[in-house]
Design an enzyme around this catalytic site. Structure first.
Site, PDB file in Angstrom:
ATOM      1  N   ASP A  10     -22.657  16.077   2.669  1.00 23.64           N
ATOM      2  CA  ASP A  10     -21.730  16.569   1.640  1.00 23.64           C
ATOM      3  C   ASP A  10     -21.344  15.547   0.559  1.00 23.64           C
ATOM      4  O   ASP A  10     -20.190  15.499   0.133  1.00 23.64           O
ATOM      5  CB  ASP A  10     -20.449  17.112   2.299  1.00 23.64           C
ATOM      6  CG  ASP A  10     -20.688  18.314   3.189  1.00 23.64           C
ATOM      7  OD1 ASP A  10     -21.863  18.613   3.478  1.00 23.64           O
ATOM      8  OD2 ASP A  10     -19.703  18.943   3.622  1.00 23.64           O
ATOM      9  N   ASP A  52     -21.858  21.649   1.377  1.00 21.02           N
ATOM     10  CA  ASP A  52     -20.942  22.762   1.491  1.00 21.02           C
ATOM     11  C   ASP A  52     -21.350  23.740   0.378  1.00 21.02           C
ATOM     12  O   ASP A  52     -21.562  23.314  -0.762  1.00 21.02           O
ATOM     13  CB  ASP A  52     -19.520  22.220   1.247  1.00 21.02           C
ATOM     14  CG  ASP A  52     -18.485  22.845   2.145  1.00 21.02           C
ATOM     15  OD1 ASP A  52     -18.847  23.556   3.095  1.00 21.02           O
ATOM     16  OD2 ASP A  52     -17.285  22.628   1.882  1.00 21.02           O
ATOM     17  N   HIS A  54     -20.184  27.320  -0.716  1.00 19.81           N
ATOM     18  CA  HIS A  54     -19.330  28.493  -0.532  1.00 19.81           C
ATOM     19  C   HIS A  54     -19.617  29.615  -1.531  1.00 19.81           C
ATOM     20  O   HIS A  54     -20.139  29.387  -2.616  1.00 19.81           O
ATOM     21  CB  HIS A  54     -17.862  28.081  -0.618  1.00 19.81           C
ATOM     22  CG  HIS A  54     -17.440  27.199   0.516  1.00 19.81           C
ATOM     23  ND1 HIS A  54     -17.633  27.544   1.834  1.00 19.81           N
ATOM     24  CD2 HIS A  54     -16.833  25.980   0.535  1.00 19.81           C
ATOM     25  CE1 HIS A  54     -17.164  26.576   2.608  1.00 19.81           C
ATOM     26  NE2 HIS A  54     -16.681  25.609   1.850  1.00 19.81           N
ATOM     27  N   HIS A  63     -11.049  29.856   4.501  1.00 17.77           N
ATOM     28  CA  HIS A  63     -11.250  28.421   4.230  1.00 17.77           C
ATOM     29  C   HIS A  63     -10.559  28.011   2.926  1.00 17.77           C
ATOM     30  O   HIS A  63     -10.012  26.924   2.821  1.00 17.77           O
ATOM     31  CB  HIS A  63     -12.756  28.195   4.152  1.00 17.77           C
ATOM     32  CG  HIS A  63     -13.202  26.773   4.056  1.00 17.77           C
ATOM     33  ND1 HIS A  63     -12.884  25.812   4.982  1.00 17.77           N
ATOM     34  CD2 HIS A  63     -14.004  26.138   3.133  1.00 17.77           C
ATOM     35  CE1 HIS A  63     -13.465  24.647   4.633  1.00 17.77           C
ATOM     36  NE2 HIS A  63     -14.138  24.831   3.520  1.00 17.77           N
ATOM     37  N   HIS A  80     -13.530  25.029  -3.574  1.00 21.47           N
ATOM     38  CA  HIS A  80     -14.437  23.895  -3.775  1.00 21.47           C
ATOM     39  C   HIS A  80     -15.876  24.292  -3.440  1.00 21.47           C
ATOM     40  O   HIS A  80     -16.106  25.248  -2.705  1.00 21.47           O
ATOM     41  CB  HIS A  80     -14.006  22.721  -2.889  1.00 21.47           C
ATOM     42  CG  HIS A  80     -14.075  23.059  -1.417  1.00 21.47           C
ATOM     43  ND1 HIS A  80     -13.047  23.691  -0.760  1.00 21.47           N
ATOM     44  CD2 HIS A  80     -15.050  22.880  -0.499  1.00 21.47           C
ATOM     45  CE1 HIS A  80     -13.394  23.887   0.507  1.00 21.47           C
ATOM     46  NE2 HIS A  80     -14.609  23.411   0.703  1.00 21.47           N
ATOM     47  N   LYS A 105     -24.399  25.058   4.051  1.00 24.83           N
ATOM     48  CA  LYS A 105     -23.488  25.590   5.074  1.00 24.83           C
ATOM     49  C   LYS A 105     -22.250  26.138   4.390  1.00 24.83           C
ATOM     50  O   LYS A 105     -21.991  25.818   3.226  1.00 24.83           O
ATOM     51  CB  LYS A 105     -23.096  24.483   6.051  1.00 24.83           C
ATOM     52  CG  LYS A 105     -22.334  23.332   5.386  1.00 24.83           C
ATOM     53  CD  LYS A 105     -22.059  22.219   6.363  1.00 24.83           C
ATOM     54  CE  LYS A 105     -21.388  21.023   5.703  1.00 24.83           C
ATOM     55  NZ  LYS A 105     -20.054  21.249   5.154  1.00 24.83           N
ATOM     56  N   CYS A 148     -16.325  16.815   7.953  1.00 21.17           N
ATOM     57  CA  CYS A 148     -17.730  17.223   8.097  1.00 21.17           C
ATOM     58  C   CYS A 148     -18.615  16.143   8.714  1.00 21.17           C
ATOM     59  O   CYS A 148     -19.573  16.468   9.425  1.00 21.17           O
ATOM     60  CB  CYS A 148     -18.263  17.699   6.750  1.00 21.17           C
ATOM     61  SG  CYS A 148     -17.429  19.221   6.237  1.00 21.17           S
TER      62      CYS A 148
END
Ligand code: ZN
Length: 195
Positions: A10, A52, A54, A63, A80, A105, A148
């Site tokens: 990340d 990450d 999203h 989240h 984010h 992810k 993470c």
């Protein structure tokens, strides 16, 4: 060729200073990971990058804090790393170029560990990817130490891998030291790299 992979967790614009979920020291991590890769990439048979990733149209399983609530920075976070934004991109082009496999992810859910993710293009899991290439050992760097990075390292251990976290190439949201202590107690090597 030894069977060791470097996992860069990340290192994304939103987790660096100026990003939507800025982690102090994030930019420094990006810069130092570049130096590390310059010196040691030959030690690894594979470099894996997690991101990450999203979804824009929902709260990704709770989240993201709802607009009316303040994020608690434990379970809820500012919006984010939304797909299609600059914030979701790798924070350094030189790191991105080095990555052999891109894991994403958090698509609609609150993933922390890279082992919850899949290869962006094929949907193959991180664990299956490591097995496919006979990787028995991983070194882990990135952001954030206490979320993470820790989750990825603990899952790597559960997957039966030998795991080291390079602490000087990580940055924490709040309790980095506590996270490192927890990782050592679990059986993870915590090591340091200085430029
Ligand atoms: Zn997230």
């Amino acid at each position: 060729m030894n069977k060791k992979a470097l996992i860069v967790v990340d290192v994304q614009n939103d987790f660096c200073e100026g990003g939507a979920l800025s982690v102090t020291g994030g930019r420094e991590v990006a810069k130092n990971v570049v130096s590390y890769i310059d010196r040691f990439s030959e030690d690894y048979s594979m470099v894996i990058g997690t991101r990450d990733f999203h979804e824009a149209n929902n709260d990704n399983g709770g989240h993201f804090a709802t607009p009316s609530a303040e994020p608690d920075f434990i379970d809820t976070w500012p919006v984010h790393c939304v797909q299609g934004t600059e914030g979701v991109e790798c924070a350094d082009a030189r790191i991105r170029k080095t990555i052999d496999r891109h894991i994403v992810k958090g698509m609609g859910r609150p993933d922390y560990s890279g082992f919850q993710g899949v290869i962006e293009e094929t949907g193959v899991s991180l664990e299956d990817t490591l097995r496919l290439f006979d990787i028995i050992e991983v070194d882990i760097v990135g952001i954030a130490t206490d979320y993470c990075v820790k989750a990825t390292a603990l899952d790597a251990l559960t997957a039966g891998l030998k795991v080291s976290v390079i602490a000087s190439l990580t940055a924490a949201v709040s309790d980095g030291e506590g996270a490192l202590i927890e990782m050592v107690a679990a059986g993870i090597n915590v090591v340091h790299f200085e430029n």
